[in-house]
Design a protein around this motif. Structure first.
Motif, PDB file in Angstrom:
ATOM      1  N   ILE A 358       1.467  -6.347   4.107  1.00 47.46           N
ATOM      2  CA  ILE A 358       0.027  -6.065   4.128  1.00 47.46           C
ATOM      3  C   ILE A 358      -0.455  -5.851   5.562  1.00 47.46           C
ATOM      4  N   LYS A 408      -7.663 -10.729   5.588  1.00 47.35           N
ATOM      5  CA  LYS A 408      -7.610  -9.780   4.467  1.00 47.35           C
ATOM      6  C   LYS A 408      -6.494 -10.160   3.497  1.00 47.35           C
ATOM      7  N   VAL A 409      -5.355 -10.630   4.029  1.00 49.59           N
ATOM      8  CA  VAL A 409      -4.260 -11.088   3.168  1.00 49.59           C
ATOM      9  C   VAL A 409      -4.755 -12.234   2.299  1.00 49.59           C
ATOM     10  N   LYS A 412      -7.039 -11.116  -0.405  1.00 47.73           N
ATOM     11  CA  LYS A 412      -6.366 -10.336  -1.442  1.00 47.73           C
ATOM     12  C   LYS A 412      -5.461 -11.207  -2.309  1.00 47.73           C
ATOM     13  N   LEU A 413      -4.738 -12.148  -1.670  1.00 54.37           N
ATOM     14  CA  LEU A 413      -3.725 -12.921  -2.397  1.00 54.37           C
ATOM     15  C   LEU A 413      -4.094 -14.390  -2.613  1.00 54.37           C
TER      16      LEU A 413
END
Length: 414
Positions: A358, A408-409, A412-413
């Motif tokens: 990512i 952001k990772v 997202k996760l």
């Protein structure tokens, strides 16, 4: 501007970045943020041009021709050896052996000094934080000689457990081989103290300086070590070139590592004699352009000032440590005091490989995996980390880009 004048100026990271052409190319339409220099550093224009200039104007085989080009190439090649000598503080060019990389330099010591010296029951002492290159050659040597590999523990924060080191050290210890700086944790080992303790029991010492020589000044005579290893591609130089420093008396007594051209004096079918140091250990045509490139890289780093680069990286490390600590569920692995510019990360919300993929799409290049240090990962109870490593060309904006991409990772996760 002279080197001395340059060292008096404030560190100008933008001027440094201008020397590295690759940093100005986009990745997936985004600016490249390169944070994997611990694996292999990018190359400044000065190194690229030195290699190109040799091939364009001076290339020939070295040490063998009486003609102009061979003389010029030989002069450039041996000038690079002198630059390595000066960079490491060795007493003589005879103590600098060119190799393909740091790994080959360690294997040279294992294959030549080790097989000649060690016997069953002798011991080799390493630490838990070593790179595979400073483990596997010694394992092979132990299998061949009956020697034993001993391992000093590290503390949970990545520091060497000196009590463990001292417990393992004895008159049976014939070699102490340790990293100057961990490629995973950034830990800088107290190598001068380690060498002094090893000397007290009569042990020979080898320092894996593939990371340490990049991030701090090295003086092998002040350290008192017997062998010191570097690799060119981490020092902003080309791949395919490294160097071994060895004390002249030790190298003189060691048998050749490989046989063939260049390392000989006289060859007959009845037997052969060897060339003088350091050529006794440099069989075959060497990596001529790569050595010249390494010399140019050393010139470049010394113009910047090794200590000035280290101070710049330390400021970035402090920034990154504070910024990343604020991300919930993210842990910095390796927090030893005085560590160098390597940041290994473990996230509760994502596997290291997912983080790397990512981040790549955000233009941020980090290394993921076990970093060629599986025993260290086992000691830490991990299978992988995401590692960001700092270099002379990184800036505070890179730290912010890394942190933003990690957020952001998580979004997202997580």
């Amino acid at each position: 501007m002279s080197t001395a004048e340059a060292l008096d100026q404030p560190y100008d990271v933008e001027a440094v970045r201008a020397d590295f052409p690759i940093l100005h190319r986009p990745v997936y339409g985004k600016p490249l943020v390169f944070l994997d220099s611990a694996a292999s550093a990018q190359k400044p224009r000065q190194v690229i041009e030195a290699v190109s200039r040799l091939y364009e104007t001076e290339y020939a085989n070295v040490h063998r021709g009486l003609y102009y080009l061979s003389d010029r190439a030989t002069t450039a090649f041996e000038a690079a050896r002198e630059k390595v000598r000066g960079f490491l503080g060795a007493a003589s060019e005879r103590e600098i052996v060119f190799t393909r990389n740091g790994t080959e330099a360690i294997n040279l010591v294992a294959g030549s000094w080790g097989r000649q010296t060690l016997k069953a029951g002798d011991e080799i002492l390493v630490t838990e934080l070593e790179h595979h290159a400073n483990i596997v050659p010694w394992q092979l040597l132990c299998q061949a000689t009956g020697a034993l590999l001993k391992v000093a523990r590290i503390e949970d924060d990545g520091r060497l457990d000196m009590a463990s080191f001292e417990r393992q050290l004895s008159e049976r210890t014939k070699l102490v081989a340790v990293a100057h700086m961990s490629n995973v944790l950034g830990t800088i080992l107290p190598v001068a103290e380690i060498v002094a303790k090893a000397k007290a029991v009569g042990a020979t010492t080898l320092i894996d300086g593939c990371q340490g020589a990049v991030h701090g000044k090295v003086d092998v005579r002040a350290l008192g070590c017997d062998f010191y290893v570097i690799t060119g591609h981490k020092l902003y130089g080309p791949t395919g070139i490294g160097a071994l420093y060895g004390r002249e008396a030790l190298l003189e007594a060691m048998p050749p590592y490989q046989g063939g051209g260049e390392m000989i004096d006289v060859v007959t079918f009845e037997g052969s004699t060897w060339a003088e140091l350091p050529h006794k250990f440099e069989a075959g045509t060497p990596a001529i352009a790569q050595a010249v490139g390494l010399g140019a890289a050393i010139d470049y780093l010394q113009r910047l000032g090794v200590e000035r680069v280290a101070a710049h990286e330390h400021a970035l490390l402090n920034h990154a440590t504070q910024r990343l600590a604020a991300i919930d569920g993210l842990r910095i692995v390796g927090t030893a005091p005085g560590k160098g510019g390597v940041i290994s990360l473990h996230a509760d919300f994502a596997h290291a490989n997912d983080i790397g993929l990512i981040l790549d799409r955000e233009g941020v290049a980090v290394r993921t995996g076990n970093h060629c240090a599986q025993p260290l990962m086992a000691r830490l109870g991990l299978t992988a980390t995401a590692r960001a490593s700092l270099a002379c060309y990184n800036r505070h904006e890179d730290v912010e880009a890394l942190a933003t991409a990690l957020e952001k990772v998580k979004a997202k996760l997580g």
